[in-house]
Enzyme design. Structure first.
Site, PDB file in Angstrom:
ATOM      1  N   ASP A  72      30.154  32.508  44.874  1.00 24.39           N
ATOM      2  CA  ASP A  72      30.659  31.437  44.342  1.00 24.39           C
ATOM      3  C   ASP A  72      31.757  30.616  44.151  1.00 24.39           C
ATOM      4  OD1 ASP A  72      32.554  33.304  45.350  1.00 24.39           O
ATOM      5  OD2 ASP A  72      31.558  34.684  44.610  1.00 24.39           O
ATOM      6  N   ASP A  74      35.321  30.350  44.238  1.00 25.87           N
ATOM      7  CA  ASP A  74      37.247  30.219  44.915  1.00 25.87           C
ATOM      8  C   ASP A  74      38.309  29.328  44.394  1.00 25.87           C
ATOM      9  OD1 ASP A  74      36.619  33.155  44.310  1.00 25.87           O
ATOM     10  OD2 ASP A  74      36.647  32.464  46.640  1.00 25.87           O
ATOM     11  N   ASP A 149      41.814  35.508  57.019  1.00 32.22           N
ATOM     12  CA  ASP A 149      41.663  36.718  57.675  1.00 32.22           C
ATOM     13  C   ASP A 149      41.166  35.925  59.145  1.00 32.22           C
ATOM     14  OD1 ASP A 149      39.547  35.999  56.345  1.00 32.22           O
ATOM     15  OD2 ASP A 149      38.557  37.663  56.727  1.00 32.22           O
TER      16      ASP A 149
HETATM   17  P1  ATP Z   1      31.809  35.746  51.233  1.00 25.22           P
HETATM   18  O1  ATP Z   1      32.346  35.821  49.498  1.00 25.22           O
HETATM   19  O2  ATP Z   1      31.070  36.090  51.569  1.00 25.22           O
HETATM   20  O3  ATP Z   1      31.755  37.895  51.426  1.00 25.22           O
HETATM   21  P2  ATP Z   1      34.379  35.089  52.003  1.00 25.22           P
HETATM   22  O4  ATP Z   1      35.075  35.082  52.965  1.00 25.22           O
HETATM   23  O5  ATP Z   1      34.212  34.465  50.665  1.00 25.22           O
HETATM   24  O6  ATP Z   1      33.025  35.878  51.812  1.00 25.22           O
HETATM   25  P3  ATP Z   1      36.019  37.043  50.522  1.00 25.22           P
HETATM   26  O7  ATP Z   1      36.104  38.727  49.975  1.00 25.22           O
HETATM   27  O8  ATP Z   1      35.478  36.469  48.678  1.00 25.22           O
HETATM   28  O9  ATP Z   1      34.691  36.625  50.851  1.00 25.22           O
HETATM   29  O10 ATP Z   1      37.415  36.397  50.673  1.00 25.22           O
HETATM   30  C1  ATP Z   1      37.803  35.099  50.196  1.00 25.22           C
HETATM   31  C2  ATP Z   1      38.287  34.609  50.827  1.00 25.22           C
HETATM   32  O11 ATP Z   1      39.886  35.528  50.803  1.00 25.22           O
HETATM   33  C3  ATP Z   1      37.892  34.945  52.173  1.00 25.22           C
HETATM   34  O12 ATP Z   1      37.634  33.314  52.305  1.00 25.22           O
HETATM   35  C4  ATP Z   1      39.249  34.561  52.876  1.00 25.22           C
HETATM   36  O13 ATP Z   1      39.936  33.854  53.125  1.00 25.22           O
HETATM   37  C5  ATP Z   1      40.456  35.832  52.079  1.00 25.22           C
HETATM   38  N1  ATP Z   1      40.139  37.179  52.771  1.00 25.22           N
HETATM   39  C6  ATP Z   1      39.225  37.965  52.111  1.00 25.22           C
HETATM   40  N2  ATP Z   1      39.511  39.044  52.635  1.00 25.22           N
HETATM   41  C7  ATP Z   1      40.354  38.907  53.631  1.00 25.22           C
HETATM   42  C8  ATP Z   1      40.684  40.684  53.946  1.00 25.22           C
HETATM   43  N3  ATP Z   1      40.434  41.158  54.111  1.00 25.22           N
HETATM   44  N4  ATP Z   1      42.358  39.647  54.631  1.00 25.22           N
HETATM   45  C9  ATP Z   1      42.790  38.096  55.052  1.00 25.22           C
HETATM   46  N5  ATP Z   1      41.843  36.984  53.922  1.00 25.22           N
HETATM   47  C10 ATP Z   1      40.844  37.909  53.490  1.00 25.22           C
HETATM   48 MG    MG Z   2      33.401  34.734  48.431  1.00 24.27          MG
END
Ligand code: ATP
Ligand code: MG
Length: 452
Positions: A72, A74, A149
């Protein structure tokens, strides 16, 4: 207190917020706006036209750069939630503490969040282990980058110029296939222990090696996962199991000693040869389905992860003289209850798990009306898939799922013949003896689909 004071006085450079990002042109990162969904592009351009900053950020930019298809998109912006809401007719503000905006465009929903400040243990509200409880203060873009993160998750892609704003050398890290934590690793794990799981998952999913500085402390800090709310752990675990790289993730979790805190029963299961074989087979199966774009059922997956624990509990109860079905239902509840304390499987998924388990003993009855009723069950197919995995792992004879497969696809006369086929039904001897014993317990009427 003293530590907090010292930290305030000698602020670690690792926490310093860089003000100017590197601006990386498209020929160096390869992400083009064509690879961004039209909805996300539109959200960015509308916000930019209104004078705000707006970028595609996080997982999507990272995945595209790594050659994978993002789940997706963001968007991060300098606009407040109210300003975002006002800019799009089909949008709504969600979340009470930290409000983000969902902008709907065609079938897509784009999550738009306002830049957030990176909070540290001094300013944020934390629990006694340093876990940040609230993360809800607006901030500058540089602060927003720093609270993320990993460096590869802090890339801001501007679809209008096709440049990436990179505050933490994420582009270089991604090229070097390194997953590097932003800031002081231990502090970041303390603030949110789920980051340890994210490290393992993202490393496996993207083929990145976890930077030794980020990998090192995981083993000793793993017990911090115990303080994470079970519902949050479940979400993260589900992401991990459905990532298409579950086998690798779980192997890595085991290596890091992280599996202890998550699926407490998994520890035990992985120690038993049959249980271990079953779990790996099931995860491998799931990985293949995910990678082929086929749907996977979390209920099925968790049913497999916990099955050998149920089986052991069920066998023990039967050995104590409890009858087959009540013993199974008691065993199911006991295992699920113990699991719920650590990792809260959602109620709907628990229902699916129970349906699959509850149908298993019914495969042992291959006479009378029972087989006809069983194949009509709504969850028959899932239960049969489960049965086949049990056979593949060596728990039961492969002739059992084979018989049912044949029966389910046979016509009326063939089915009659199969029922009277005697030994050709191929039930393992152990199972047959049990079946006779349980025959008096009217087991054929045991509830199945309504197990919740
Ligand atoms: P995926 O969507 O493949 O699970 P993602 O990295 O996009 O991985 P999301 O949970 O969608 O994970 O989070 C979006 C963004 O928010 C991440 O790329 C990161 O920048 C931030 N983020 C998410 N979780 C955390 C966390 N626990 N601590 C700090 N930043 C975070
Ligand atoms: Mg994501």
């Amino acid at each position: 207190m003293i530590r907090k004071l010292l930290r305030r006085v000698f602020k670690r450079p690792a926490n310093a917020i860089p003000t100017e990002p590197a601006i990386i042109p498209v020929d160096q990162h390869g992400v083009t706006s064509k690879q961004i969904s039209s909805a996300a592009r539109k959200v960015c351009s509308v916000l930019q036209e209104k004078g705000h900053k707006a970028y595609v950020v996080g997982g999507a930019v990272r995945d595209i750069m790594a050659g994978q298809t993002p789940k997706d998109f963001d968007v991060a912006t300098s606009a407040t939630p109210e300003e975002v809401k006002a800019a799009f007719r089909r949008s709504r503000i969600i979340g009470r503490r930290f409000r983000i905006v969902h902008v709907m465009s065609g079938p897509e929903t784009i999550e738009v969040s306002t830049f957030r400040a990176s909070q540290d243990a001094e300013t944020a509200e934390t629990d006694e282990h340093g876990r940040i409880l609230r993360d809800n203060v607006f901030g500058s873009q540089a602060e927003d980058a720093t609270r993320r993160d990993f460096t590869v998750n802090a890339l801001y892609f501007d679809p209008t110029t096709e440049t990436i704003l990179d505050y933490h050398h994420g582009v270089a890290d991604l090229k070097q296939k390194t997953l590097r934590m932003i800031g002081d690793v231990r502090t970041r794990y303390r603030e949110d222990p789920v980051r340890m799981l994210r490290a393992v998952r993202l490393g496996a999913k993207l083929g990145l090696s976890i930077d030794p500085a980020a990998r090192g402390p995981i083993r000793e800090m793993s017990e911090l996962l115990e303080n994470v709310p079970p519902a949050r752990l479940f979400d993260e675990m589900l992401k991990l199991l459905l990532s298409g790289h579950a086998v690798n993730c779980l192997k890595q979790l085991r290596e890091e000693g992280l599996h202890h805190g998550l699926l407490p029963l998994l520890d035990v299961i992985l120690e038993q040869p049959l249980g271990e074989r079953f779990v790996w087979l099931s995860l491998d199966n799931t990985d293949q389905r995910v990678r082929q774009g086929k749907p996977v059922s979390p209920g099925f997956l968790f049913a497999t992860l916990l099955w050998h624990e149920v089986l052991a509990n069920w066998e023990a109860r039967k050995a104590r003289g409890e009858s087959v079905y009540p013993a199974l239902f008691e065993a199911m509840d006991e295992v699920l209850d113990r699991q719920a304390g650590k990792l809260a499987i959602t109620r709907r998924i628990v229902g699916d798990i129970k349906d699959i388990w509850a149908l298993q003993p019914r495969f042992e009855r291959r006479n009378g009306k029972a087989p006809y009723r069983l194949i009509e069950q709504a969850r028959y197919r899932a239960a049969w898939d489960f049965l086949r995995l049990r056979a593949e792992s060596g728990e039961i004879d492969t002739s059992v799922p084979d018989w049912w497969n044949q029966f389910a696809h046979a016509n009326g006369t063939e089915r009659e013949a199969m029922m009277h086929g005697g030994p050709a039904d191929g039930a393992p001897r152990k199972r047959r003896r049990r079946r006779k014993r349980s025959a008096g317990a009217k087991s054929e009427d045991a509830p199945a689909g309504d197990a919740t």
